[in-house]
Design a protein around this motif. Structure first.
Motif, mmCIF file in Angstrom:
data_model
loop_
_atom_site.group_PDB
_atom_site.id
_atom_site.type_symbol
_atom_site.label_atom_id
_atom_site.label_comp_id
_atom_site.label_asym_id
_atom_site.label_seq_id
_atom_site.Cartn_x
_atom_site.Cartn_y
_atom_site.Cartn_z
ATOM 1 N N GLU A 153 0.820 4.048 -2.822
ATOM 2 C CA GLU A 153 0.507 5.425 -2.451
ATOM 3 C C GLU A 153 1.628 6.363 -2.875
ATOM 4 O O GLU A 153 1.382 7.474 -3.337
ATOM 5 C CB GLU A 153 0.275 5.524 -0.951
ATOM 6 N N LYS A 181 -5.614 3.782 -7.996
ATOM 7 C CA LYS A 181 -4.367 3.055 -7.812
ATOM 8 C C LYS A 181 -4.073 2.818 -6.329
ATOM 9 O O LYS A 181 -3.325 1.918 -5.972
ATOM 10 C CB LYS A 181 -3.189 3.830 -8.434
ATOM 11 N N ILE A 182 -4.643 3.639 -5.463
ATOM 12 C CA ILE A 182 -4.549 3.366 -4.034
ATOM 13 C C ILE A 182 -5.588 2.300 -3.748
ATOM 14 O O ILE A 182 -6.762 2.490 -4.019
ATOM 15 C CB ILE A 182 -4.831 4.629 -3.192
ATOM 16 N N GLU A 183 -5.186 1.177 -3.204
ATOM 17 C CA GLU A 183 -6.054 0.009 -3.152
ATOM 18 C C GLU A 183 -6.630 -0.225 -1.764
ATOM 19 O O GLU A 183 -6.058 -0.989 -0.979
ATOM 20 C CB GLU A 183 -5.257 -1.202 -3.612
ATOM 21 N N LEU A 205 -8.944 3.734 -2.177
ATOM 22 C CA LEU A 205 -8.856 5.116 -1.692
ATOM 23 C C LEU A 205 -9.378 5.207 -0.257
ATOM 24 O O LEU A 205 -8.776 5.759 0.628
ATOM 25 C CB LEU A 205 -9.649 6.033 -2.614
ATOM 26 N N PHE A 242 1.309 6.929 -6.529
ATOM 27 C CA PHE A 242 0.179 7.825 -6.769
ATOM 28 C C PHE A 242 0.555 9.273 -6.491
ATOM 29 O O PHE A 242 0.261 10.168 -7.271
ATOM 30 C CB PHE A 242 -1.001 7.420 -5.892
ATOM 31 N N LYS A 243 1.249 9.493 -5.364
ATOM 32 C CA LYS A 243 1.599 10.862 -4.996
ATOM 33 C C LYS A 243 2.501 11.500 -6.042
ATOM 34 O O LYS A 243 2.376 12.687 -6.348
ATOM 35 C CB LYS A 243 2.276 10.874 -3.625
ATOM 36 N N LEU A 287 0.833 -1.202 0.000
ATOM 37 C CA LEU A 287 0.000 0.000 0.000
ATOM 38 C C LEU A 287 0.868 1.253 0.000
ATOM 39 O O LEU A 287 0.570 2.226 -0.698
ATOM 40 C CB LEU A 287 -0.918 0.003 1.224
#
Length: 366
Positions: A20, A354-356, A358, A23-24, A16
């Motif tokens: 994350e 993509k954050i699994e 949100l 994603f950022k 995760l």
């Protein structure tokens, strides 16, 4: 047993954290693009050498995921292309909007429409950003023209000969003492424009120039008869009497207006205001409808498929399968949070997936 579960949870936490972090980084690119766009809009006539971190080379193919939320915009664009199919008038249109709002996706949708395919031949998609560093190091206008000509079937040998002819003409004029103020680059550009005009002459063509920036040096108006008097004006490459169409996408409205001219030729694309379409975009990017142990889509108490439940199967670092589930207990609140975080921008909604996940009211592990 407890130790094994703790170890597994630790591995999931690591995954995760990695997701994350990715994603950022990408979300940061998006935010930077939004800031750059705002700066550009404030000074549309200034040339800004912006970072290419948020640019990608695009293709005309339809995206893997369904296209959501562009019904009215698609109808407008198809109307622009198909309303006057018998007209021989040359027309241009610019689609402008912020980074990630869906300009490319909208054009891909219309570019692949059955009626559009039948009405226009050839159809050429040109990504204004190219990963071909050799061309990026040279003249930007020439690089774009070469990409168009290659799409029309012109071989690299023919393009190389154009450059050779320009070099030879310049050298010969110098040897014979003739006055020649044109550079080799200008001579080559003139020949490329002639080649493009010849290949499109008499044809009902459709050209899409996707993601135009000032960096492309592509800011000359494509219509207007007065431009024909200039040998290296980009308008010279597009025949005007066969019903051709050119669609331009750009984040820079000021630049777009330079290319297509009148205000009526600019169509602005805004973030989605429909919560449901943004939710559908998020779900498409996240995974598939949640299924029961028999592989059937999970149904609610009324026997209807649970539309707000999606799942994704991943393989952990230990090689064991894990199922991530988004099945919000309060869908309305969940969708509102998604809308707030994404700002209605489709690309941002996809990145949030993509954050699994949100945010998850009910996590389930296989």
């Amino acid at each position: 047993m407890a130790l094994a579960n703790k170890k597994r949870l630790s591995e999931i936490d690591k995954k995760l954290a990695m997701i994350e972090s990715t994603f950022k980084i990408n979300y940061g690119y998006w935010l930077k693009g939004m800031i750059d766009d705002s700066s550009s809009s404030a000074t549309p006539d200034s040339k800004v050498r912006r970072s290419k971190t948020s640019r990608v080379e695009t293709r005309p193919d339809l995206p893997e995921q369904p296209i959501r939320g562009f019904v009215n915009e698609s109808l407008f664009l198809k109307n622009f292309l198909l309303k006057s199919k018998g007209s021989e008038e040359f027309k241009t249109l610019a689609i402008v909007g912020k980074f990630g709002v869906g300009k490319t996706t909208l054009c891909q949708d219309v570019f692949n429409d059955k009626d559009v395919k039948e009405a226009y031949l050839p159809r050429v998609w040109v990504s204004m950003y190219s990963e071909e560093t050799k061309e990026d190091e040279g003249d930007q206008k020439g690089a774009v023209l070469k990409r168009i000509l290659r799409s029309l079937g012109v071989e690299d040998e023919a393009l190389d000969s154009i450059r050779t002819e320009a070099d030879e003409e310049k050298r010969k004029n110098a040897e014979e003492g003739r006055r020649d103020e044109e550079t080799v680059k200008e001579k080559e550009l003139f020949r490329l424009l002639n080649a493009l005009n010849s290949n499109l002459f008499g044809k009902r063509y459709l050209i899409v120039l996707d993601d135009v920036w000032e960096d492309n040096e592509w800011s000359q108006r494509l219509d207007g008869e007065e431009a024909q008097q200039e040998k290296t004006h980009l308008s010279c490459g597009f025949p005007k009497g066969s019903g051709g169409r050119v669609i331009v996408t750009s984040r820079d409205e000021g630049l777009a207006k330079k290319i297509v001219g009148e205000e009526e030729n600019v169509q602005r694309l805004f973030p989605r205001s429909d919560v449901e379409s943004v939710w559908e975009i998020y779900k498409d990017a996240f995974g598939e409808p949640m299924k029961d142990e028999n592989g059937e889509v999970v149904k609610d108490a009324a026997g209807e498929p649970m539309k707000d439940a999606v799942e994704k199967h991943v393989i952990g670092e230990d090689g064991r399968p894990t199922k991530w589930v988004v099945n919000p207990r309060y869908p309305g609140r969940y969708k509102k949070e998604l809308m707030d975080k994404s700002g209605g921008v489709p690309w941002a909604a996809q990145m949030l997936a993509k954050i699994e996940p949100l945010k998850n009211d009910e996590d389930k592990d296989m």
